[in-house]
Every structure is written in C-alpha cells, then in structure tokens.
Design a protein around this motif. Sequence first.
Motif, mmCIF file in Angstrom:
data_model
loop_
_atom_site.group_PDB
_atom_site.id
_atom_site.type_symbol
_atom_site.label_atom_id
_atom_site.label_comp_id
_atom_site.label_asym_id
_atom_site.label_seq_id
_atom_site.Cartn_x
_atom_site.Cartn_y
_atom_site.Cartn_z
ATOM 1 N N MET A 1 1.060 -1.124 -0.143
ATOM 2 C CA MET A 1 -0.017 0.197 0.044
ATOM 3 C C MET A 1 1.073 1.411 0.217
ATOM 4 O O MET A 1 2.046 1.352 0.769
ATOM 5 N N VAL A 2 0.344 2.349 -0.885
ATOM 6 C CA VAL A 2 1.243 3.403 -0.891
ATOM 7 C C VAL A 2 0.381 4.637 -0.496
ATOM 8 O O VAL A 2 -0.754 4.966 -1.060
ATOM 9 N N TRP A 3 0.802 5.363 0.632
ATOM 10 C CA TRP A 3 -0.063 6.323 0.991
ATOM 11 C C TRP A 3 0.641 7.664 0.448
ATOM 12 O O TRP A 3 1.757 8.063 0.482
ATOM 13 N N ASP B 1 3.640 -3.269 4.980
ATOM 14 C CA ASP B 1 3.420 -3.064 3.711
ATOM 15 C C ASP B 1 2.673 -1.743 3.550
ATOM 16 O O ASP B 1 1.776 -1.396 2.472
ATOM 17 N N VAL B 2 3.049 -0.671 3.988
ATOM 18 C CA VAL B 2 2.720 0.775 3.833
ATOM 19 C C VAL B 2 3.939 1.727 3.425
ATOM 20 O O VAL B 2 4.960 1.602 4.424
ATOM 21 N N VAL C 1 10.084 8.045 -3.346
ATOM 22 C CA VAL C 1 9.952 7.058 -4.243
ATOM 23 C C VAL C 1 10.914 5.837 -4.341
ATOM 24 O O VAL C 1 10.554 4.717 -4.705
ATOM 25 N N ASN C 2 12.226 6.363 -3.860
ATOM 26 C CA ASN C 2 13.157 5.271 -3.904
ATOM 27 C C ASN C 2 12.967 4.072 -2.903
ATOM 28 O O ASN C 2 13.089 2.901 -3.227
ATOM 29 N N ASN D 1 12.372 0.058 -3.439
ATOM 30 C CA ASN D 1 12.918 -0.851 -2.837
ATOM 31 C C ASN D 1 11.904 -1.865 -2.283
ATOM 32 O O ASN D 1 12.142 -3.095 -2.243
ATOM 33 N N ALA D 2 10.714 -1.489 -1.574
ATOM 34 C CA ALA D 2 9.653 -2.090 -1.129
ATOM 35 C C ALA D 2 9.177 -2.971 -2.314
ATOM 36 O O ALA D 2 8.785 -4.288 -2.119
ATOM 37 N N VAL D 3 8.979 -2.537 -3.557
ATOM 38 C CA VAL D 3 8.405 -3.313 -4.596
ATOM 39 C C VAL D 3 9.355 -4.531 -4.913
ATOM 40 O O VAL D 3 8.821 -5.589 -4.932
ATOM 41 N N GLN D 4 10.774 -4.222 -5.039
ATOM 42 C CA GLN D 4 11.639 -5.188 -5.101
ATOM 43 C C GLN D 4 11.458 -6.143 -4.005
ATOM 44 O O GLN D 4 11.769 -7.475 -4.161
#
Length: 359
Positions: A301-303, A324-325, A336-337, A341-344
């Motif tokens: 999840m992206v705030w 997960d946030v 954004v960086n 990293n979280a995506v990876q």
Amino acid sequence: SNTEVLFGVEESLKELTQLADTAGLMVVGSTYQKLVSPNSRTYIGSGKVAEIKSAINALGVETVIFDDELSAGQLRNLEKAFGGEVRVCDRTALILDIFNQRAATHEAALQVALAQMEYQLPRLTKMWTHLERQAGGKVKGMGEKQIEVDKRILRTQIGVLKKELESVRKHRKQYRNQRLSVPVPVVSLVGYTNAGKSTLLNQLTGANVMAEDRLFATLDPTTRRVQTKNGKEFLLTDTVGFIQKLPTTVVAAFRATLEEISESSLLVHVVDISHPLAEQQINAVDKVLSELDVSSIPRLMVWNKVDKVSNPESIKLEAEKRDDVVCISALSGEGVNEFCNAVQEKLKDSMVWVEALIP
Ligand code: GDP
C-alpha cells in the motif's frame, strides 16, 4: 443550505473533471445548480441552460458533461438548447468511454461494448419518436417501425457479444499461462481515480522510455518499464481508477477492465492519504479486490500526497508501524526510492514462483 451536500457536489464535480481529463478532454469550466428535483425536460433550469449556452459560445465548448445519468429526452432537449454542434453526455457515457479506451484484454473490450449497447438500448426509443415529431407527424408510425428494427439489431448484437464473452471466459486460463512466461514481473497500480497513480508512473519513468524498446513497444500507453538502480526491472501498469459514483450499469465493465490485474506479480494500492474520505476509499478498493481472483497476489500500500497532509510526521509514524505501507509524494518524488525498494522486496518471493512456471 446543507454544506455537507454542497461539499459532496463539489467533490463529485472535481472527480468528473478528472474523469474527463482521463478521457482526453480539456475541461474549461464547471458549474452546478441546486434544485429541489431535476427538471424533467432539461435536468437543469432554463436560466442555467442559458448561462451554459453563453459559456459555450464564449469558450467554443464542444462537449457538455452532466454529473448524473440523463434520460434520453433530457439529452435530446439539452442538445437542442445548446445548439446542434455541441455534444451532450452524462457521467455514465463518459465512464464507458474511458473503459473503452482502457480495456486491455479482449474480454474487457467485449464487456465494455456490451455495457455501451445496454446503455444505448433504452435511449433509442425517444430518439426516433423525436424524429417522427420533427417530421410533423407526416410519417406517423415510421419512427416506431424504425425503433423496432434498431432495437432488434441491437438485441441481436448483445446476444452475440454475450456468447462471445462466455467462450472467451472459458479460454482465459489458457491465455494467462501463456502470458506468465514473460520473465519480467508486472506490478499493477490500483486505487481511486485522482489518487496519483499516473503521477507515480510518470515520476518513475520517463515518457520516452519505450520509444526504441521493441520488446515493449506493443504495451499499451498505461504500462511502463521501470529499471531500478541495481539493474532489476519490472513493468508498472496503471489500471482504470475507482470512481465514487459508479453507476450499477457499468460495474461489470469496470470489473472486466480490472481483471487483467490477476496476472500481475504485485498489486500496489495507491491511496490519496490527504483525502478526507481516504479510509472509506481504501475499504471500497479492498472490497472490490476481494471479489476478484487476486487474493494470492502480494500487495503493497502506498500512502501518496504526504506533502499535502497537515500532519505528515504522524502519518509517517503510522505507516512505519504497519507492514506493507510506504509513504510517498508522487509529485515531489519524496519516498519514491523507498517505494522501489519495497516493490523489489515484495517481488523477490513472487519471482521464484513465476520462474518456476517457465519450462
Ligand atoms: P490518478 O487518477 O490516480 O492517475 O491520479 P493523477 O496521477 O492524475 O493525480 C491526480 C491529481 O493529484 C493531479 O492533479 C496530481 O498532480 C495530484 N497529485 C498526484 N500525486 C500527488 C502528490 O504526491 N502530492 C500532491 N500534492 N498532489 C499530487
């Protein structure tokens, strides 16, 4: 008199503006009127009609969009009042337009076409009786006959579409397995319209990235290839956004346009955390996701828009507490960086799974 209702109208118009923008239209102005009940002939009152007409002339307006579903009669009367050149449409037609542009799979395209035809069916009648009336009753019965013919044609087409949809659904699984053999993970952005999905997409990737990239040149314009600093890559794809007042008649079409996300390796739920209804929006998105076949896909999840909230520090603290946030500002690039990293991190697990499927 009720400020809450007024706030609702303005929010809703803001969303409509956003939708028009998504559909590729340039919005030059918006207005509303408080009435006890909509005018049965023209939805708005005659004074408002005149006001809009002069704005049309002054600004060279080509399309007028109403934030509510209009009857066939209202559509026709408004078009007549504004002058023949102006296209009048309602929220539903606009949403269907967007779905039509964004339908990425054959199944979604069929579902949207079906919704468009079902939308047209009740609106055919009045169009023809109108022509009949215009002809001064000289051709009485002609309009009616024509309606019957048109309705029959449309119903036949609807029947054909439904059959085709059924057969496409049967073969869906097959398709999916083929597409999974591309060893680049697909990350799908989901969330409310206006949450900042496309801003994030643009922040991560230059618009020209795909120019000479032959492998990905066939991707639709809402998918970008993201290369992270350590040379890893993933495909980031935007989905059609959630909408507050989604007419029930288009829910099936909306879900179909979302169905492609069941092929992704990761779902990123983008939230406008500065929105007063952020929590309700999160719940609404979660509810729809739970109805799709995506429970096995990892989520992040992206705030978003942390630059816009009055209490950024407490928001960030809250996010840190939760797994997960990630907090970001898609606009300024803040966070954004960390997001990448979280995506990876999330993809590490799912990649093993995808590679295992490749023979
Ligand atoms: P989408 O419908 O989810 O694709 O939303 P957009 O990316 O089109 O963004 C909707 C609006 O929110 C635009 O006016 C953006 O400029 C704005 N926006 C997006 N991200 C941010 C952000 O991080 N901060 C602020 N202040 N505005 C943002």
